[in-house]
Scaffold this active site. Structure first.
Site: not given
Ligand code: FAE
Length: 524
Positions: A379, A464, A502
């Protein structure tokens, strides 16, 4: 009309997350979802549309209340307590510029970006209603079909590519940049420079779709709307423009009237209920400083783990390690990877400026995935520092085969991750093959002042995180946890450590597929 729709969707969500309706001890609910990121949001929408009352428990905030500056999220260059999850100093991936540390002291708060530290890696994650969608770059990339078939051979790829990837992209609001505008705006000079130097060195580049509204971005450029991406907002949240999950899946789920989101509650335990079937879910209610201000225990007929690769893996490994869910399969906690992430910056020649003004939203990638000696999808990342830096910055996704495990530590009661920084050497080697070639052709060098004082590779953090509860290994082929009927996994922990691009489109489409099967077979 568009403004009205946006206002309506945020008020639906505010109603869904209203503290008046937060879960209380003794409640019994049909379905409880842990976490409100991609997996949780898809599950919530498909369950509520099927008429099922659904509760989400989310440890972060509902980001709907403006701070004293009138904005929901803080500026990238002036971080405050809204920026970082429970730290008194920011913890940026890019820690230095010209060797000078750039992290700033802040008041501790329940900020939107968490840098969770393990022994060998820090894992960046979003905290709040919408999970990672609140902080990510919005790059919405469907994985290459051949590679998807390689990593998840048990999944019918016809179904994925004909039905579930298109469904996910539509519901996420994915759109593409207008190439003519890209070619002319000063905000993408950084990407044009990186494209030019890559192509002149023999590498192909490709436009990448995004969930940031490019029409809104054009209006930002024209000065007719408040700037967000063009003001550098992204990792501490976008105040406008980005279709994060609270504007899409979660708003739609809330509009059914069947969704309740209990925020600032962290699930700590899931155990078989002592009577009446289902599962007892225990949680800590936390305040803005992370202090536990209450504990609650509710019962759910079904529990969906959607706390992200790290959150879900930690909870399940802890429950197995403590003997609370002893029959969980041995594969729980295994197969974790960093999607081959490694970051690097190059110092361009003086005639290859990258622009003082940069959009925070990446739109291009260098695609070298087909090269077996250096499979890299890099990227082209912005560096919105507000000054000309001549830096080309890249987040390389590589085919690093290294994996790690989550392990319950009985002496501390914590869950550790076995990943060692040295396991990122294969990723460095692959990325180096690409960027050495560009440097040689361009007569340029790496920047060594961005990830430390004299350090070329950003190899000790990940955006990721993937795996830890891999589909068809730790779960059945649809996310059901073997051994415990009524427990499901629905997030990035299902993806075996790498998806070559991503990851959120992969996570969303897989959740769509799994939920279609679960709603049809388990809930009627
Ligand atoms: P996620 O979105 O992390 O959601 C999990 C949720 O569970 C969160 O809101 C937590 O606060 C909550 N949680 C965790 N533990 C607990 C608990 N014990 N009790 C209650 N709540 C809890 O998971 N991916 C892309 O495809 N494109 C991009 O451009 C991209 N850029 C990124 C930039 C940054 C800075 C970051 C950090 C990540 C990026 N990602 C990107 C990765 C992407 O956001 C990530 O793969 C997804 O958000 C993961 O989705 P999940 O549903 O697995």
């Amino acid at each position: 009309m568009a403004v009205g729709a946006a206002a309506l969707s945020s008020s639906w969500l505010a109603a869904a997350a209203s503290p008046r309706r937060a879960l209380a001890t003794g409640d019994r609910v049909p379905v409880l979802i842990i976490g409100s990121g991609y997996g949780g949001a898809v599950a919530a929408l498909r369950l509520t549309q099927a008429g099922i009352t659904t509760n989400i428990v989310e440890m972060g905030q509902n980001w709907t209340t403006p701070g004293s500056d009138g904005k929901i999220f803080c500026p990238i260059l002036k971080p405050d307590q809204r920026s970082t999850w429970l730290r008194d100093k920011t913890d940026l991936p890019l820690s230095n510029i010209m060797g000078i540390p750039i992290n700033q002291n802040i008041t501790k708060g329940a900020g939107v970006l968490d840098a969770e530290h393990f022994a060998g890696i820090r894992v960046y994650q979003g905290r709040g209603v919408g999970g990672g969608s609140l902080v990510n770059g919005g790059m919405a990339v469907t994985p290459k079909r051949g590679y998807f078939e390689e990593i998840l051979p048990s999944v019918d790829s016809n179904e994925m590519y004909n039905t579930f990837f298109p469904k996910a992209n539509a519901a996420l609001g994915v759109n593409n940049i207008d190439p003519a505008w890209f070619s002319s705006t000063k905000y993408y000079q950084f990407a044009r420079t990186a494209k030019k130097t890559a192509e002149a060195s023999g590498f192909a580049t490709t436009f990448v779709p995004n969930v940031y509204d490019f029409n809104y971005m054009k209006q930002e450029d024209a000065g007719t709307v408040t700037q967000s991406a063009l003001a550098g907002e992204v990792i501490y949240g976008n105040n406008a423009g980005k279709k994060s999950l609270d504007k899409t899946y979660l708003a739609q789920a809330a509009a059914t009237g069947k969704l309740t989101i209990t925020t600032m509650h962290q699930v700590t335990k899931v155990a078989p209920a002592s009577s009446g079937g289902g599962y007892t879910v225990e949680m800590n209610q936390i305040d803005g400083q992370g202090n536990v201000v209450g504990t609650k225990s509710v019962t759910a007929d079904k529990v969906i783990f959607a706390a992200g690769s790290v959150g879900t893996s930690k909870l399940l490994v802890s429950m197995k390690g403590q003997g609370i869910l002893p029959n969980l399969p041995g594969e729980v906690g295994q197969g974790w990877g960093n999607n081959g992430n490694v970051m690097v910056g190059r110092a361009n020649q003086a005639w290859d400026a990258t622009g003082a003004k940069q959009s925070s939203i990446p739109v291009l990638g260098i695609d070298n995935w087909a090269d077996p000696t250096a499979p890299v999808f890099a990227e082209i990342a912005p560096m919105p520092a507000g000054i000309e830096t001549f830096v080309s910055l890249y987040l390389a996704i590589t085919k690093n085969p290294e994996r790690a495990n989550f392990l319950f530590n009985s002496s501390t009661g914590n869950v550790d991750l076995s990943w060692k920084t040295s396991q990122n050497q294969p990723a460095i080697d692959m990325a180096k093959a690409v960027f050495d070639k560009i440097n040689k052709k361009q007569g340029t060098i790496y920047r060594t002042d961005l990830f430390g004082t004299v350090k070329t590779w950003g190899d000790d953090f990940v955006y990721h995180p993937l795996g830890g509860c891999v589909l068809n290994k730790a779960t059945d082929n649809y996310g059901r946890l073997n051994g415990y009927p009524g427990l499901y996994v629905m997030d990035g922990s299902l993806v075996p450590g790498n998806t070559g691009v991503n990851p959120f489109v992969t996570i969303t489409a897989l959740a769509e597929r799994n939920m279609a099967n679960i709603v049809a077979n388990d809930l009627h």
